[in-house]
Design a protein around this motif. Structure first.
Motif, mmCIF file in Angstrom:
data_model
loop_
_atom_site.group_PDB
_atom_site.id
_atom_site.type_symbol
_atom_site.label_atom_id
_atom_site.label_comp_id
_atom_site.label_asym_id
_atom_site.label_seq_id
_atom_site.Cartn_x
_atom_site.Cartn_y
_atom_site.Cartn_z
ATOM 1 N N GLU A 271 2.897 9.089 -1.288
ATOM 2 C CA GLU A 271 2.983 8.293 -2.511
ATOM 3 C C GLU A 271 1.636 8.224 -3.216
ATOM 4 O O GLU A 271 1.567 8.264 -4.456
ATOM 5 C CB GLU A 271 3.475 6.888 -2.179
ATOM 6 N N ALA A 272 0.559 8.110 -2.447
ATOM 7 C CA ALA A 272 -0.774 8.081 -3.053
ATOM 8 C C ALA A 272 -1.087 9.402 -3.745
ATOM 9 O O ALA A 272 -1.632 9.426 -4.860
ATOM 10 C CB ALA A 272 -1.829 7.776 -1.987
ATOM 11 N N GLY A 273 -0.724 10.510 -3.101
ATOM 12 C CA GLY A 273 -0.935 11.810 -3.737
ATOM 13 C C GLY A 273 -0.154 11.960 -5.024
ATOM 14 O O GLY A 273 -0.647 12.529 -6.008
ATOM 15 N N GLN A 274 1.079 11.446 -5.036
ATOM 16 C CA GLN A 274 1.889 11.490 -6.254
ATOM 17 C C GLN A 274 1.255 10.650 -7.355
ATOM 18 O O GLN A 274 1.220 11.054 -8.522
ATOM 19 C CB GLN A 274 3.298 10.972 -5.946
ATOM 20 N N ALA A 275 0.727 9.470 -6.998
ATOM 21 C CA ALA A 275 0.089 8.614 -8.000
ATOM 22 C C ALA A 275 -1.154 9.278 -8.589
ATOM 23 O O ALA A 275 -1.435 9.144 -9.782
ATOM 24 C CB ALA A 275 -0.271 7.270 -7.370
ATOM 25 N N LEU A 276 -1.904 10.009 -7.777
ATOM 26 C CA LEU A 276 -3.105 10.669 -8.275
ATOM 27 C C LEU A 276 -2.770 11.795 -9.253
ATOM 28 O O LEU A 276 -3.612 12.174 -10.072
ATOM 29 C CB LEU A 276 -3.919 11.231 -7.100
ATOM 30 N N ARG B 262 -6.093 1.881 -6.475
ATOM 31 C CA ARG B 262 -5.269 1.382 -5.379
ATOM 32 C C ARG B 262 -4.828 2.506 -4.449
ATOM 33 O O ARG B 262 -4.800 2.342 -3.224
ATOM 34 C CB ARG B 262 -4.050 0.648 -5.940
ATOM 35 N N ALA B 263 -4.500 3.646 -5.026
ATOM 36 C CA ALA B 263 -4.097 4.779 -4.195
ATOM 37 C C ALA B 263 -5.259 5.269 -3.331
ATOM 38 O O ALA B 263 -5.087 5.564 -2.146
ATOM 39 C CB ALA B 263 -3.570 5.910 -5.077
ATOM 40 N N LEU B 264 -6.450 5.345 -3.937
ATOM 41 C CA LEU B 264 -7.615 5.825 -3.193
ATOM 42 C C LEU B 264 -8.110 4.787 -2.197
ATOM 43 O O LEU B 264 -8.729 5.146 -1.194
ATOM 44 C CB LEU B 264 -8.734 6.191 -4.168
ATOM 45 N N ALA B 265 -7.869 3.488 -2.480
ATOM 46 C CA ALA B 265 -8.249 2.464 -1.511
ATOM 47 C C ALA B 265 -7.438 2.600 -0.229
ATOM 48 O O ALA B 265 -7.938 2.377 0.869
ATOM 49 C CB ALA B 265 -8.059 1.073 -2.112
ATOM 50 N N GLU C 267 0.838 -1.192 0.000
ATOM 51 C CA GLU C 267 0.000 0.000 0.000
ATOM 52 C C GLU C 267 0.881 1.253 0.000
ATOM 53 O O GLU C 267 1.932 1.283 0.658
ATOM 54 C CB GLU C 267 -0.911 0.013 1.225
ATOM 55 N N PRO C 268 0.475 2.286 -0.721
ATOM 56 C CA PRO C 268 1.279 3.509 -0.733
ATOM 57 C C PRO C 268 1.093 4.311 0.540
ATOM 58 O O PRO C 268 0.074 4.199 1.227
ATOM 59 C CB PRO C 268 0.718 4.264 -1.944
ATOM 60 N N THR C 269 2.089 5.109 0.843
ATOM 61 C CA THR C 269 1.928 6.080 1.918
ATOM 62 C C THR C 269 1.040 7.213 1.414
ATOM 63 O O THR C 269 0.677 7.276 0.232
ATOM 64 C CB THR C 269 3.288 6.626 2.350
ATOM 65 N N GLY C 270 0.704 8.135 2.310
ATOM 66 C CA GLY C 270 -0.132 9.253 1.896
ATOM 67 C C GLY C 270 0.519 10.107 0.821
ATOM 68 O O GLY C 270 -0.126 10.523 -0.152
#
Length: 507
Positions: free
Chosen positions: A106-111, A178-181, A101-104
């Motif tokens: 990393e998730a923001g970067q993916a979005l 996956r990032a939003l999950a 799972e990405p960190t917060g």
């Protein structure tokens, strides 16, 4: 929610021909980069076709120099853009490759993947527009040709960057999911529906119309554009417009169809619904909101079911409808008390674990029978149960229903042959309502019929029919049920001064 596999694509849209082409594993970022390169090459090809027709009317053409310049820049720019895109999203590629799972952050970067990719493409095209415009202005006698080329390349870059964003957003939906999950949307929108629709308008109407206008306003071509240039521009606009509209329609329409199906399932009572959150804009907030709503409804349904199991369905429904509070009302009810005979010796004989199973089977018979007659199992007291007919809701014949339930319970228990019981039935006015404290309430009935039914149960354990009722109860019941009972004897029940005339089963 989304598969971690690198080889198998993830189903993001549940129907349609594009449901299986969005990878989510280690191939995701390279696949998107390849898709972006292809989109940009298509844009380059389109602009090259426009540049081939560039002519200042002097008979001398500098097309060769311009095209060689564009080709040389392309050789440098495409690898540079690829490296820039991979470096920009290296954190995304890292957690996808590691299947975690990405960190917060990393998730923001993916979005931001679609937007970052489009900005890199736009930057490369802008530099290319300046370079080709400068070279054209030098090699052509009329420097205004350079302005024409620069504008053409710029418009081509705008279109290519826009299509790049839409394609990347479509291809990256599994990564977005996956990032939003891991980190659901909370209101910070990366790119909402309105900017997306404005982008589609620009690609389908704004840029093509601006291109046509510039063709006619071109100062280096006072005779106006040729038919070929206009037709070519219109055809390209139609193709790009169709692609952009299709991508935007799917980006908005597919999630809405999924939401509609989810809401329909919830409407039928199916709370096992989990909408895939794969959008970083308003639609993603709506998807997450529906999931939160469904989770709340499911939790409420579980609580209501648990509440109903503890206090009875009728009490639970009334409490949910009118609220709960301390207090009550006087009602005329029939009370049925049922108790297992010889339970102490039975526990010694069977052991506690087997006794619990026996009690559950016995109480299942009591609950089913009482509820079938419109009554309420008010409480379980060890190996006994108090049942009420006529509270908390009215009953047309509480005494008759209680007597029928007593007969049916005795017959069912005798048929099972596991335990011996006694059933007492009494009827009269009671106080019915909530008792306890404001933080812990219990619905109960208090009155002489409850005590009388409990005393009659002790007599019933020694009677062959195993059911004893007070005379007032039998005489209050309807004639059909009354004929199934006969007078027995007068007794003085414990705790009562007057004698009680008892009735027992006639057959």
């Amino acid at each position: 929610m989304v598969s971690d596999g690198a080889q198998r694509p993830v189903t993001v849209a549940r129907d349609g021909v594009w449901a299986e082409w969005a990878p989510s594993g280690r191939t995701a970022v390279p696949f998107i980069v390849l898709l972006v390169i292809i989109a940009n090459l298509v844009g380059v090809g389109t602009v090259v076709l426009l540049l081939i027709g560039v002519d200042d009317g002097s008979g001398r053409s500098g097309r060769t120099e311009v095209l060689w310049t564009a080709a040389a820049y392309l050789v440098v720019a495409l690898p540079a853009g690829t490296v820039a895109g991979l470096r920009r999203q290296r954190s995304t590629n890292r957690w996808l490759t590691e299947r975690r799972e990405p960190t917060g952050e990393e998730a923001g970067q993916a979005l931001r993947l679609p937007l970052d990719t489009a900005l890199i493409a736009a930057s490369i095209w802008f530099v290319g527009a300046v370079l080709t415009a400068a070279v054209t202005a030098v090699v052509y006698p009329d420097p205004l040709i350079g302005l024409r080329v620069g504008v053409a390349v710029t418009l081509g870059g705008v279109v290519t960057a826009g299509v790049t964003y839409l394609l990347t957003a479509r291809a990256a939906r599994a990564v977005t999911a996956r990032a939003l999950a891991a980190h659901p949307p909370v209101g910070a929108l990366v790119l909402g529906v309105r900017p997306r629709l404005l982008l589609t308008w620009a690609l389908t109407s704004g840029v093509p119309l601006l291109g046509v206008v510039l063709l006619f306003l071109d100062p280096s071509n006072p005779d106006g554009p040729g038919e070929g240039a206009v037709v070519f521009l219109v055809v390209v606009a139609l193709l790009v417009g169709a692609l952009a509209t299709l991508l935007t329609a799917r980006a908005v329409g597919q999630p809405l169809r999924d939401l509609r199906r989810a809401v329909q399932r919830v409407g039928t009572g199916d709370y096992d619904v989990d909408v895939l959150v794969d959008d970083a804009g308003e639609i993603g907030l709506l998807q997450e909101g529906v999931n939160t709503m469904v989770a709340g409804l499911a939790e409420r349904e579980r609580l209501r079911d648990l509440f109903g199991r503890h206090v009875g369905t009728t009490v639970a429904q009334r409490a949910l409808r009118t609220g709960v509070s301390l207090g009550g009302e006087e009602r005329t009810v029939a009370a049925l008390f049922v108790d297992i005979a010889g339970s102490t010796s039975l526990v010694r004989r069977t052991g506690p674990e087997e006794m619990v199973g026996l009690l559950n089977r016995f109480f299942a018979v009591v609950v089913d029978t009482v509820e079938a007659e419109g009554g309420l199992v008010n409480k379980f007291e060890g190996d006994a149960a108090l049942c009420v007919f006529g509270a908390p809701t009215d009953h047309p014949d509480p005494a008759g229903a209680a007597l029928r339930a007593a007969r049916r319970i005795c017959d069912a228990v005798a048929g099972a042959g596991e335990v011996d019981v006694g059933v007492g039935v009494a009827c009269g006015p009671v106080w019915a309502g909530q008792v306890g404290a404001a933080s812990r309430l219990e619905y109960t009935v208090i009155g002489d019929p409850v005590n009388e039914a409990a005393r009659l149960t002790e007599l019933a354990k020694n009677h062959p029919g195993r059911a004893v009722a007070s005379e007032s109860t039998v005489r209050t019941a309807g004639p059909d049920e009354r004929d199934r009972w006969r007078p027995d004897r007068k007794v003085r029940l414990r705790g009562r001064d007057e004698h009680t005339t008892t009735w027992v089963r006639a057959t």
